[in-house]
Enzyme design. Structure first.
Site, PDB file in Angstrom:
ATOM      1  N   HIS A 198       7.240  -7.214  -2.057  1.00  0.00           N
ATOM      2  CA  HIS A 198       6.967  -6.567  -0.767  1.00  0.00           C
ATOM      3  C   HIS A 198       7.899  -7.128   0.310  1.00  0.00           C
ATOM      4  O   HIS A 198       7.698  -6.865   1.489  1.00  0.00           O
ATOM      5  CB  HIS A 198       5.519  -6.827  -0.325  1.00  0.00           C
ATOM      6  CG  HIS A 198       4.474  -6.139  -1.146  1.00  0.00           C
ATOM      7  ND1 HIS A 198       4.598  -4.845  -1.587  1.00  0.00           N
ATOM      8  CD2 HIS A 198       3.257  -6.561  -1.575  1.00  0.00           C
ATOM      9  CE1 HIS A 198       3.505  -4.513  -2.275  1.00  0.00           C
ATOM     10  NE2 HIS A 198       2.692  -5.535  -2.286  1.00  0.00           N
ATOM     11  N   LYS A 200       0.791  -1.244   0.000  1.00  0.00           N
ATOM     12  CA  LYS A 200       0.000   0.000   0.000  1.00  0.00           C
ATOM     13  C   LYS A 200       0.817   1.285   0.000  1.00  0.00           C
ATOM     14  O   LYS A 200       0.278   2.370   0.213  1.00  0.00           O
ATOM     15  CB  LYS A 200      -1.008   0.050   1.173  1.00  0.00           C
ATOM     16  CG  LYS A 200      -1.843  -1.192   1.373  1.00  0.00           C
ATOM     17  CD  LYS A 200      -2.263  -1.855   0.100  1.00  0.00           C
ATOM     18  CE  LYS A 200      -3.346  -1.094  -0.646  1.00  0.00           C
ATOM     19  NZ  LYS A 200      -3.644  -1.796  -1.935  1.00  0.00           N
ATOM     20  N   SER A 248      -5.099   2.294   4.285  1.00  0.00           N
ATOM     21  CA  SER A 248      -5.167   1.705   2.946  1.00  0.00           C
ATOM     22  C   SER A 248      -5.119   0.172   3.016  1.00  0.00           C
ATOM     23  O   SER A 248      -5.839  -0.522   2.288  1.00  0.00           O
ATOM     24  CB  SER A 248      -4.005   2.241   2.103  1.00  0.00           C
ATOM     25  OG  SER A 248      -4.079   1.767   0.775  1.00  0.00           O
ATOM     26  N   THR A 277       1.875   0.041  -7.226  1.00  0.00           N
ATOM     27  CA  THR A 277       1.317   0.000  -8.578  1.00  0.00           C
ATOM     28  C   THR A 277       1.636   1.293  -9.328  1.00  0.00           C
ATOM     29  O   THR A 277       1.890   1.283 -10.531  1.00  0.00           O
ATOM     30  CB  THR A 277      -0.209  -0.214  -8.499  1.00  0.00           C
ATOM     31  OG1 THR A 277      -0.476  -1.203  -7.507  1.00  0.00           O
ATOM     32  CG2 THR A 277      -0.775  -0.652  -9.827  1.00  0.00           C
ATOM     33  N   TRP A 278       1.648   2.367  -8.595  1.00  0.00           N
ATOM     34  CA  TRP A 278       1.952   3.681  -9.171  1.00  0.00           C
ATOM     35  C   TRP A 278       3.414   3.742  -9.643  1.00  0.00           C
ATOM     36  O   TRP A 278       3.701   4.070 -10.801  1.00  0.00           O
ATOM     37  CB  TRP A 278       1.669   4.762  -8.128  1.00  0.00           C
ATOM     38  CG  TRP A 278       1.715   6.177  -8.613  1.00  0.00           C
ATOM     39  CD1 TRP A 278       1.802   6.602  -9.910  1.00  0.00           C
ATOM     40  CD2 TRP A 278       1.667   7.353  -7.802  1.00  0.00           C
ATOM     41  NE1 TRP A 278       1.809   7.970  -9.955  1.00  0.00           N
ATOM     42  CE2 TRP A 278       1.722   8.459  -8.682  1.00  0.00           C
ATOM     43  CE3 TRP A 278       1.566   7.587  -6.426  1.00  0.00           C
ATOM     44  CZ2 TRP A 278       1.689   9.775  -8.221  1.00  0.00           C
ATOM     45  CZ3 TRP A 278       1.538   8.896  -5.965  1.00  0.00           C
ATOM     46  CH2 TRP A 278       1.602   9.974  -6.856  1.00  0.00           C
TER      47      TRP A 278
HETATM   48  P1  A3P Z   1      -5.247   4.521  -0.945  1.00  0.00           P
HETATM   49  O1  A3P Z   1      -5.866   3.229  -0.475  1.00  0.00           O
HETATM   50  O2  A3P Z   1      -4.814   5.389   0.192  1.00  0.00           O
HETATM   51  O3  A3P Z   1      -6.091   5.251  -1.938  1.00  0.00           O
HETATM   52  P2  A3P Z   1      -0.182  -0.359  -3.690  1.00  0.00           P
HETATM   53  O4  A3P Z   1      -0.125  -0.217  -5.166  1.00  0.00           O
HETATM   54  O5  A3P Z   1       1.148  -0.393  -3.034  1.00  0.00           O
HETATM   55  O6  A3P Z   1      -1.090  -1.452  -3.271  1.00  0.00           O
HETATM   56  O7  A3P Z   1      -0.793   1.017  -3.114  1.00  0.00           O
HETATM   57  C1  A3P Z   1      -2.121   1.378  -3.336  1.00  0.00           C
HETATM   58  C2  A3P Z   1      -2.315   2.789  -2.830  1.00  0.00           C
HETATM   59  O8  A3P Z   1      -1.686   3.701  -3.738  1.00  0.00           O
HETATM   60  C3  A3P Z   1      -3.784   3.186  -2.765  1.00  0.00           C
HETATM   61  O9  A3P Z   1      -3.871   4.138  -1.708  1.00  0.00           O
HETATM   62  C4  A3P Z   1      -3.952   3.805  -4.145  1.00  0.00           C
HETATM   63  O10 A3P Z   1      -5.081   4.641  -4.269  1.00  0.00           O
HETATM   64  C5  A3P Z   1      -2.658   4.586  -4.261  1.00  0.00           C
HETATM   65  N1  A3P Z   1      -2.335   4.931  -5.652  1.00  0.00           N
HETATM   66  C6  A3P Z   1      -2.266   4.113  -6.716  1.00  0.00           C
HETATM   67  N2  A3P Z   1      -1.988   4.785  -7.842  1.00  0.00           N
HETATM   68  C7  A3P Z   1      -1.884   6.091  -7.477  1.00  0.00           C
HETATM   69  C8  A3P Z   1      -1.618   7.303  -8.197  1.00  0.00           C
HETATM   70  N3  A3P Z   1      -1.428   7.301  -9.515  1.00  0.00           N
HETATM   71  N4  A3P Z   1      -1.584   8.458  -7.492  1.00  0.00           N
HETATM   72  C9  A3P Z   1      -1.790   8.468  -6.154  1.00  0.00           C
HETATM   73  N5  A3P Z   1      -2.048   7.352  -5.418  1.00  0.00           N
HETATM   74  C10 A3P Z   1      -2.088   6.179  -6.078  1.00  0.00           C
END
Ligand code: A3P
Length: 294
Positions: free
Chosen positions: A109, A48, A139, A52-53
């Site tokens: 992770h 979290k 999250s 993915t970003w």
């Molecule tokens: P939230 O649940 O706070 O919205 P991971 O990819 O590590 O599982 O993380 C997911 C978190 O990153 C989620 O947080 C998601 O909304 C956020 N996230 C994913 N893509 C994003 C982006 N382009 N900009 C900002 N937050 C992003």
């Protein structure tokens, strides 16, 4: 590959003191013995933190822009999750990586001590993203609720305690971020904060470009920043997890809020006090600081 009702929620078991899961996300000899290549790029995060970003950003940079491949293949096949175990429906993360062309992008992770030694031996580039603990907690709670492959989270109050005591998948947030922080200068690690990515995406994208030894045109950089904006990734089935049948977006979307400070909408005053007390204790010896530290 099976509906949510066919998914069995995982149990936790200990691997070298780190809680890992009993189902699809695994830790085994195949992962430990993974043979990295020198141009593998490892993206490491606590769950979290924006995995993915940053993967989307890194893949665009390695590909030289927002290519057809990026638009047409799901994130999980472009950046295999090394802890994904084999199933009757799909190969394991390591098997996917074995058939991939270089440069390979690898998602993990894992805490420092469980990372395949081959990544260190080959001096691979590693990008670590850290996100503040309170927002990660929130999250992670919603992610447990919507992803039926994760352990049962219990109530918000119960999950809050599990997180603080490190009894969650991939272990303690405190151990994870501080151990990765400690090794960042001894290895080829680019340390990025989620909060910085939100605050100035272009600046952080340029750091990644530099770290990867690439040069990209201004227009390409603009395209990458646009393609990886929250609203675009939320609408994009290649990045929003919508096709994954074990993730029930009606419970909570994978692209949930994408904000800094959402914890304020969920922590009670008492929980915040309890959290900060534990935080001060656990972070007393580290120089790692987050932008909203108290
Ligand atoms: P939230 O649940 O706070 O919205 P991971 O990819 O590590 O599982 O993380 C997911 C978190 O990153 C989620 O947080 C998601 O909304 C956020 N996230 C994913 N893509 C994003 C982006 N382009 N900009 C900002 N937050 C992003």
């Amino acid at each position: 590959s099976g509906s949510s009702s066919e998914e069995k929620r995982a149990k936790l078991y200990m691997v070298e003191g780190v809680p890992m899961m009993t189902n699809r996300y695994v830790y085994n000899e195949k992962i430990r013995n993974y043979k990295a290549k020198a141009d593998d790029v490892l993206v490491a995060t606590y769950p979290k933190a924006g995995t993915t970003w940053i993967i989307e950003i890194v893949d665009c940079i390695l590909s030289g822009g927002v290519t057809e491949k990026i638009k047409s293949q799901p994130s999980g096949s472009r950046a295999p999750f090394i802890e994904l175990g084999q199933s009757p429906y799909s190969p394991s993360g390591v098997d996917m990586l074995d058939t991939m062309l270089s440069p390979r992008l690898v998602k993990t992770h894992l805490p420092v001590k469980l990372v395949s030694p081959s990544f260190w031996d080959n001096n691979c580039r590693i990008i670590y993203v850290a996100r503040n603990a309170k927002d990660v907690l929130v999250s992670y709670y919603f992610f447990h609720k919507m992803n039926f492959r994760m352990p049962e989270p219990g109530s918000w109050e119960e999950f809050f305690e599990s997180f603080l005591s490190g009894k969650v998948a991939w272990g303690s947030w405190f151990d994870h971020v501080t151990n990765w922080w400690d090794i960042r200068e001894r290895h080829r690690v680019l340390f990025i904060f989620y909060e910085d990515l939100v605050q100035d995406t272009m600046r952080e994208v340029e750091r990644v470009v530099h770290f990867l030894g690439q040069t990209l045109e201004r227009t390409t950089l603009d395209e990458i920043v646009k393609h990886t904006a929250f609203s675009n990734m939320k609408d994009n089935p290649m990045t929003n997890f919508a096709p994954l049948t074990w993730c029930i977006q009606e419970i909570s979307p994978f692209m949930r809020k994408g904000k800094v400070g959402d914890w304020k909408n969920h922590f009670t005053v008492a929980q915040n006090e309890r959290f900060e007390e534990e935080y001060r204790r656990r972070m007393a010896k580290t120089s790692l600081r987050f932008t909203d530290d108290f």
